[in-house]
Design a protein around this motif. Structure first.
Motif, mmCIF file in Angstrom:
data_model
loop_
_atom_site.group_PDB
_atom_site.id
_atom_site.type_symbol
_atom_site.label_atom_id
_atom_site.label_comp_id
_atom_site.label_asym_id
_atom_site.label_seq_id
_atom_site.Cartn_x
_atom_site.Cartn_y
_atom_site.Cartn_z
ATOM 1 N N ILE A 26 20.823 -3.130 -56.859
ATOM 2 C CA ILE A 26 22.108 -3.801 -56.743
ATOM 3 C C ILE A 26 22.492 -4.364 -58.101
ATOM 4 O O ILE A 26 21.657 -4.920 -58.810
ATOM 5 N N LYS A 27 23.757 -4.213 -58.455
ATOM 6 C CA LYS A 27 24.261 -4.812 -59.692
ATOM 7 C C LYS A 27 25.305 -5.855 -59.329
ATOM 8 O O LYS A 27 26.262 -5.568 -58.618
ATOM 9 N N LEU A 28 25.079 -7.080 -59.806
ATOM 10 C CA LEU A 28 26.014 -8.174 -59.577
ATOM 11 C C LEU A 28 26.697 -8.538 -60.883
ATOM 12 O O LEU A 28 26.088 -8.486 -61.951
ATOM 13 N N THR A 29 27.960 -8.934 -60.783
ATOM 14 C CA THR A 29 28.671 -9.417 -61.965
ATOM 15 C C THR A 29 28.138 -10.802 -62.322
ATOM 16 O O THR A 29 27.487 -11.463 -61.501
ATOM 17 N N VAL B 298 24.992 -6.792 -45.968
ATOM 18 C CA VAL B 298 24.640 -7.836 -45.004
ATOM 19 C C VAL B 298 25.899 -8.586 -44.573
ATOM 20 O O VAL B 298 26.945 -8.492 -45.207
ATOM 21 N N ARG B 299 25.788 -9.371 -43.513
ATOM 22 C CA ARG B 299 26.926 -10.128 -43.003
ATOM 23 C C ARG B 299 26.871 -11.604 -43.355
ATOM 24 O O ARG B 299 27.815 -12.333 -43.101
ATOM 25 N N SER B 300 25.787 -12.037 -43.921
ATOM 26 C CA SER B 300 25.598 -13.463 -44.193
ATOM 27 C C SER B 300 25.386 -13.702 -45.683
ATOM 28 O O SER B 300 24.624 -12.981 -46.335
ATOM 29 N N ARG B 301 26.028 -14.738 -46.195
ATOM 30 C CA ARG B 301 25.811 -15.082 -47.608
ATOM 31 C C ARG B 301 24.387 -15.543 -47.832
ATOM 32 O O ARG B 301 23.842 -15.374 -48.913
ATOM 33 N N TRP B 302 23.761 -16.115 -46.816
ATOM 34 C CA TRP B 302 22.387 -16.614 -46.955
ATOM 35 C C TRP B 302 21.395 -15.461 -47.048
ATOM 36 O O TRP B 302 20.443 -15.518 -47.823
ATOM 37 N N ILE B 303 21.628 -14.413 -46.285
ATOM 38 C CA ILE B 303 20.755 -13.239 -46.386
ATOM 39 C C ILE B 303 20.946 -12.571 -47.746
ATOM 40 O O ILE B 303 19.981 -12.139 -48.384
ATOM 41 N N ALA B 304 22.193 -12.503 -48.197
ATOM 42 C CA ALA B 304 22.465 -11.948 -49.527
ATOM 43 C C ALA B 304 21.749 -12.767 -50.598
ATOM 44 O O ALA B 304 21.190 -12.211 -51.543
ATOM 45 N N LEU B 305 21.752 -14.081 -50.441
ATOM 46 C CA LEU B 305 21.069 -14.965 -51.384
ATOM 47 C C LEU B 305 19.573 -14.664 -51.408
ATOM 48 O O LEU B 305 18.975 -14.531 -52.484
ATOM 49 N N GLU C 89 14.844 -12.173 -54.009
ATOM 50 C CA GLU C 89 13.730 -11.207 -53.887
ATOM 51 C C GLU C 89 13.784 -10.146 -54.974
ATOM 52 O O GLU C 89 12.750 -9.727 -55.500
ATOM 53 N N GLN C 90 14.991 -9.703 -55.302
ATOM 54 C CA GLN C 90 15.147 -8.653 -56.308
ATOM 55 C C GLN C 90 15.207 -9.187 -57.730
ATOM 56 O O GLN C 90 15.356 -8.433 -58.681
ATOM 57 N N GLY C 91 15.108 -10.507 -57.877
ATOM 58 C CA GLY C 91 15.096 -11.098 -59.197
ATOM 59 C C GLY C 91 16.456 -11.106 -59.891
ATOM 60 O O GLY C 91 16.530 -11.243 -61.112
ATOM 61 N N LEU C 92 17.528 -10.983 -59.117
ATOM 62 C CA LEU C 92 18.865 -10.974 -59.700
ATOM 63 C C LEU C 92 19.334 -12.375 -60.076
ATOM 64 O O LEU C 92 20.148 -12.533 -60.977
ATOM 65 N N ILE C 93 18.834 -13.368 -59.364
ATOM 66 C CA ILE C 93 19.111 -14.770 -59.693
ATOM 67 C C ILE C 93 17.818 -15.559 -59.551
ATOM 68 O O ILE C 93 16.854 -15.076 -58.942
ATOM 69 N N ARG C 94 17.817 -16.747 -60.116
ATOM 70 C CA ARG C 94 16.657 -17.646 -59.992
ATOM 71 C C ARG C 94 17.122 -18.983 -59.478
ATOM 72 O O ARG C 94 18.237 -19.415 -59.775
ATOM 73 N N MET C 95 16.268 -19.633 -58.744
ATOM 74 C CA MET C 95 16.576 -20.993 -58.274
ATOM 75 C C MET C 95 16.512 -21.926 -59.487
ATOM 76 O O MET C 95 15.589 -21.823 -60.290
ATOM 77 N N PRO C 96 17.502 -22.812 -59.622
ATOM 78 C CA PRO C 96 17.483 -23.744 -60.766
ATOM 79 C C PRO C 96 16.376 -24.776 -60.654
ATOM 80 O O PRO C 96 15.848 -25.047 -59.648
#
Length: 94
Positions: free
Chosen positions: A29-32, A75-82, A87-94
């Motif tokens: 997945i590629k996110l902006t 997915v249908r939920s923003r929480w599942i997307a999060l 999991e894929q390392g696209l973002i990190r928890m601050p």
């Protein structure tokens, strides 16, 4: 001895091909940068309204980004997307 008409299980198992191995791996997945920013603020519990104020856009704009994020992850939920983004390392928890 009676011979069975069905082939043995061993002969019906084909070796894994490269295509089979690619199917098992999740699609990359590629996110902006804005989508990543929206997800990051969501990860610390910010609402769409709060995120809109933080990143200086409208609440509808934030929800538009969430819609694209959910579509990309399928997915249908923003929480599942999060969770998937973490999991894929696209973002990190601050």
């Amino acid at each position: 001895m009676h011979q069975s008409a069905t082939p043995s299980v061993r002969s019906s198992i084909a070796p894994l091909t490269q295509l089979d191995q690619e199917v098992d791996q999740p699609k990359k997945i590629k996110l902006t940068s804005r989508e990543k920013e929206v997800l990051m603020w969501s990860s610390v519990g910010k609402s769409s309204w709060e995120i809109a104020r933080i990143i200086s856009c409208t609440e509808a704009g934030v929800n538009y980004h969430f819609c694209n994020i959910r579509r990309k992850f399928g997915v249908r939920s923003r929480w599942i997307a999060l969770v998937k983004a973490l999991e894929q390392g696209l973002i990190r928890m601050p």
